[in-house]
Design a protein around this motif. Structure first.
Motif, short mmCIF file in Angstrom:
data_model
loop_
_atom_site.label_atom_id
_atom_site.label_comp_id
_atom_site.label_asym_id
_atom_site.label_seq_id
_atom_site.Cartn_x
_atom_site.Cartn_y
_atom_site.Cartn_z
N ASP A 1 -10.65 41.28 36.68
CA ASP A 1 -11.59 41.50 35.44
C ASP A 1 -11.04 42.19 34.44
O ASP A 1 -11.21 42.07 33.21
CB ASP A 1 -12.79 42.32 36.17
CG ASP A 1 -13.68 41.20 36.75
OD1 ASP A 1 -13.58 39.97 36.71
OD2 ASP A 1 -14.37 41.72 37.72
N TRP B 1 -8.98 40.16 32.26
CA TRP B 1 -9.64 39.46 31.22
C TRP B 1 -9.98 40.07 30.03
O TRP B 1 -9.95 39.67 28.90
CB TRP B 1 -10.87 38.75 31.83
CG TRP B 1 -10.60 37.70 33.16
CD1 TRP B 1 -11.52 37.62 34.23
CD2 TRP B 1 -9.50 36.78 33.04
NE1 TRP B 1 -10.79 36.62 35.20
CE2 TRP B 1 -9.60 36.14 34.42
CE3 TRP B 1 -8.68 36.29 32.39
CZ2 TRP B 1 -8.90 35.23 35.01
CZ3 TRP B 1 -7.74 35.30 32.83
CH2 TRP B 1 -7.94 34.74 34.16
N GLY C 1 -15.14 38.05 31.11
CA GLY C 1 -15.23 37.15 32.18
C GLY C 1 -14.05 36.17 32.18
O GLY C 1 -13.24 35.92 31.14
#
Length: 379
Positions: free
Chosen positions: A64, A67, A74
């Motif tokens: 995470d 990202w 997400g």
């Protein structure tokens, strides 16, 4: 930056099999950035500074966090912007955008934004939320497809009694579709009721004898119940019933169980040949048999199977692809040229683009061969 196992052992004191990746600031490489490094420049939203720990030194990151560093909320998904250009956004931003579009839809009779939102929720495993959206669509007079999707969402959450009622509603609304019955078969499997499971899948075949999915499900069911040989015998017996005798679907399904392994490819070819014999114009049967021949290197057989079906290639790019590839490997230039000229006039945009792209690639290849030949002559 990619790093080999030996390098990792020397620098980090750990043993890795295969490769690895590290994230580190430029200052971690006083002797220069390695040539195989990939540079990631972390940028905060609106130019804000990134977290201090990221720029101070090497740090282990969760997925995470990766990202977020890439500016995504997400995992990444590719979508199109309002001008049709491909862009990458985070899945959470995609879902929140679709939810907003659904909630702010000015036309309450238009269920399409909700359907798209629910489809993406299902795709990314948000079954509870999808159930909520689909239940609202069904309550407003949804179609059979909406009932079917709602039943699947409920089944994914193990709400089996609710799902059964919903899927039977879909079955009543979609009398010509095998899919409600197939999902009821899956539901019966979850309930460990093999009698109801078989009845449901056979009902699916009765509704649509050409449903490859239904025949494949039946084959899997019988293999689990009785073993492979008995399963094949039972499927062939049902396939040879007068009402099913002209359908290629049973044998298309059977070949699929053996097509992926070289050791069973001959068995797959035998089933695919039966499919074509039963339905010589069935596109899926032709695709399967030609692909299997191609995998086996039997190019003349590919051409023999597909040559009578050039008219179908005007509508189906998959057939065109299999035929073209076989002709190229056989170096049959007159047939290649004739095929591409025909496909270039197709009303199907995908087929037409295929012909144009292959024509350009072929022209470029011939030019390169001519240049190489000229150089050899001059040399």
């Amino acid at each position: 930056m990619t790093q080999s196992s030996n390098e990792a052992e020397q620098t980090a004191g750990i043993a890795l099999k295969g490769g690895a990746a590290i994230l580190a600031p430029v200052t971690a490489f006083p002797n220069g950035i390695p040539s195989n490094a990939l540079v990631l420049i972390p940028l905060g939203p609106n130019g804000q500074a990134v977290e201090k720990k990221i720029v101070d030194g090497p740090v282990a990151l969760t997925q995470d966090e990766v990202w977020k560093l890439l500016g995504l909320n997400g995992p990444p998904v590719q979508v199109q912007d309002d001008q049709g250009r491909p862009i990458v956004i985070g899945v959470e931003d995609l879902l929140s955008g679709l939810e907003k579009h659904w909630r702010e839809n000015p036309n309450p009779d238009d269920a399409s934004p909700g359907r798209i939102y629910a489809q993406k929720l299902m795709e990314y495993g948000r079954h509870a939320k999808a159930e909520t959206v689909l239940a609202k669509i069904v309550a407003l007079g949804g179609e059979g497809e909406d009932w079917l999707a709602l039943g699947v969402a409920q089944m994914q959450q193990q709400k089996l009694d609710k799902a059964e009622a919903t899927l039977r509603g879909a079955q009543n609304l979609m009398k010509d579709s095998p899919f409600p019955s197939l999902h009821l078969a899956k539901l019966s499997h979850e309930k460990k009721d093999p009698k109801a499971e078989r009845e449901a899948v056979e009902r699916a075949i009765q509704i649509d004898v050409n449903s490859v999915d239904a025949w494949a499900y039946l084959t899997n069911f019988l293999r689990d119940q009785d073993g492979e040989d008995k399963a094949i015998a039972q499927v062939e017996e049902l396939a040879n019933a007068p009402v099913n005798s002209r359908s290629a679907a049973p044998y298309v399904a059977l070949q699929g169980f053996y097509a992926s392994e070289e050791s069973t490819r001959d068995k797959a070819i035998a089933f695919a040949k039966k499919a074509v014999t039963r339905a010589p114009d069935d596109t899926l049967a032709l695709l399967c048999l030609s692909a299997l021949y191609g995998q086996a290197g039997k190019l003349e057989e590919v051409i023999k199977v597909l040559a009578p079906h050039e008219a179908k290639m005007q509508r189906d790019v998959r057939l065109a692809h299999n035929y073209f590839e076989a002709l190229v490997q056989m170096r049959d230039m007159p047939k290649i040229t004739g095929l591409l000229n025909k496909l270039a006039t197709s009303p199907n945009r995908e087929v037409k683009d295929f012909a144009i792209q292959r024509s350009r690639a072929l022209q470029q290849m011939l030019q390169q061969q001519q240049q190489a030949l000229a150089q050899n002559v001059n040399g």
